[in-house]
Design a protein around this motif. Structure first.
Motif, PDB file in Angstrom:
ATOM      1  N   GLY A  73       0.484  -1.202   0.022  1.00  4.87           N
ATOM      2  CA  GLY A  73       0.273   0.044  -0.140  1.00  4.87           C
ATOM      3  C   GLY A  73       0.702   1.715   0.277  1.00  4.87           C
ATOM      4  N   ASP A  74       2.158   1.137   0.245  1.00  5.34           N
ATOM      5  CA  ASP A  74       3.250   2.519  -0.317  1.00  5.34           C
ATOM      6  C   ASP A  74       3.393   2.969  -1.040  1.00  5.34           C
ATOM      7  OD1 ASP A  74       5.144   4.410   0.455  1.00  5.34           O
ATOM      8  OD2 ASP A  74       6.792   3.451   1.203  1.00  5.34           O
ATOM      9  N   LEU A  75       2.029   3.454  -2.198  1.00  8.47           N
ATOM     10  CA  LEU A  75       1.957   3.868  -3.530  1.00  8.47           C
ATOM     11  C   LEU A  75       2.888   5.059  -3.573  1.00  8.47           C
ATOM     12  CD1 LEU A  75      -1.791   3.573  -4.847  1.00  8.47           C
ATOM     13  CD2 LEU A  75       0.460   2.037  -4.501  1.00  8.47           C
ATOM     14  N   ASP A  76       3.659   5.600  -2.703  1.00  4.65           N
ATOM     15  CA  ASP A  76       4.392   7.513  -2.672  1.00  4.65           C
ATOM     16  C   ASP A  76       5.212   6.384  -2.792  1.00  4.65           C
ATOM     17  OD1 ASP A  76       2.232   8.505  -1.676  1.00  4.65           O
ATOM     18  OD2 ASP A  76       2.412   9.071   0.173  1.00  4.65           O
ATOM     19  N   SER A  77       5.689   5.780  -1.996  1.00  2.00           N
ATOM     20  CA  SER A  77       7.051   5.429  -2.649  1.00  2.00           C
ATOM     21  C   SER A  77       7.789   4.431  -3.664  1.00  2.00           C
ATOM     22  CB  SER A  77       7.541   4.330  -1.464  1.00  2.00           C
ATOM     23  OG  SER A  77       7.946   4.198  -0.056  1.00  2.00           O
ATOM     24  N   ARG A  78       6.504   3.813  -4.066  1.00  2.00           N
ATOM     25  CA  ARG A  78       6.278   3.524  -5.937  1.00  2.00           C
ATOM     26  C   ARG A  78       6.227   4.637  -6.282  1.00  2.00           C
ATOM     27  NH1 ARG A  78       2.313  -0.795  -8.683  1.00  2.00           N
ATOM     28  NH2 ARG A  78       3.216  -1.791  -6.684  1.00  2.00           N
TER      29      ARG A  78
END
Length: 146
Positions: A73-78
């Motif tokens: 769920g860490d879409l910011d890092s992606r």
């Protein structure tokens, strides 16, 4: 010893460009040099197929180690790593004309003829170190290690 010097030294010791670039940053990214050398071992010469330059691949692995997604769920890092990937490749291409190994070298390392051409024209000793240095400089900037 700076990152570029470290990478060029490893490359001169017959490690792949991918190994040399990743290993230059290993200490700052929380992995051992041995782990970096092993991890980068399959990416030299554009994965032995003349595809994405191994120096670029090593740099992208370094960026992934610092900024990559590791939690569900860490879409910011992606999104951040996707952005950095594009930024790195655009900058490398701007500096060198391409990030595809066979385009950079003017030969296809996946063939015997291409390997012979590269050796005959000293590409591994005269041209590839420039690609290693370029990849390290760009990655160093994006890793905020300067």
């Amino acid at each position: 010893m700076g990152y570029t010097d470290k990478a060029l030294k490893l490359f001169s010791q017959k490690f792949h460009c991918s190994q040399a670039v990743l290993a230059a940053f290993s200490k700052d990214l929380g992995i051992t040099e041995e782990q970096a050398l092993k991890l980068g071992g399959c990416f030299g010469g554009g994965m032995c197929k003349g595809e994405v330059c191994g120096a670029c691949t090593g740099a992208l692995m370094a960026l992934g180690l610092k900024y990559g997604q590791s939690e569900i769920g860490d879409l910011d890092s992606r999104l951040q790593t996707n952005e950095l990937t594009v930024k790195f490749l655009e900058k490398f291409c701007e500096e060198n004309g391409s990030y595809i190994c066979k385009e950079l070298l003017g030969c296809d390392l996946s063939t015997c003829k291409g390997k012979e051409y590269a050796k005959k024209h000293n590409l591994f000793t005269e041209f590839c170190p420039k690609m290693v240095a370029s990849a390290v400089r760009i990655a160093e900037e994006l890793l905020n290690l300067k």
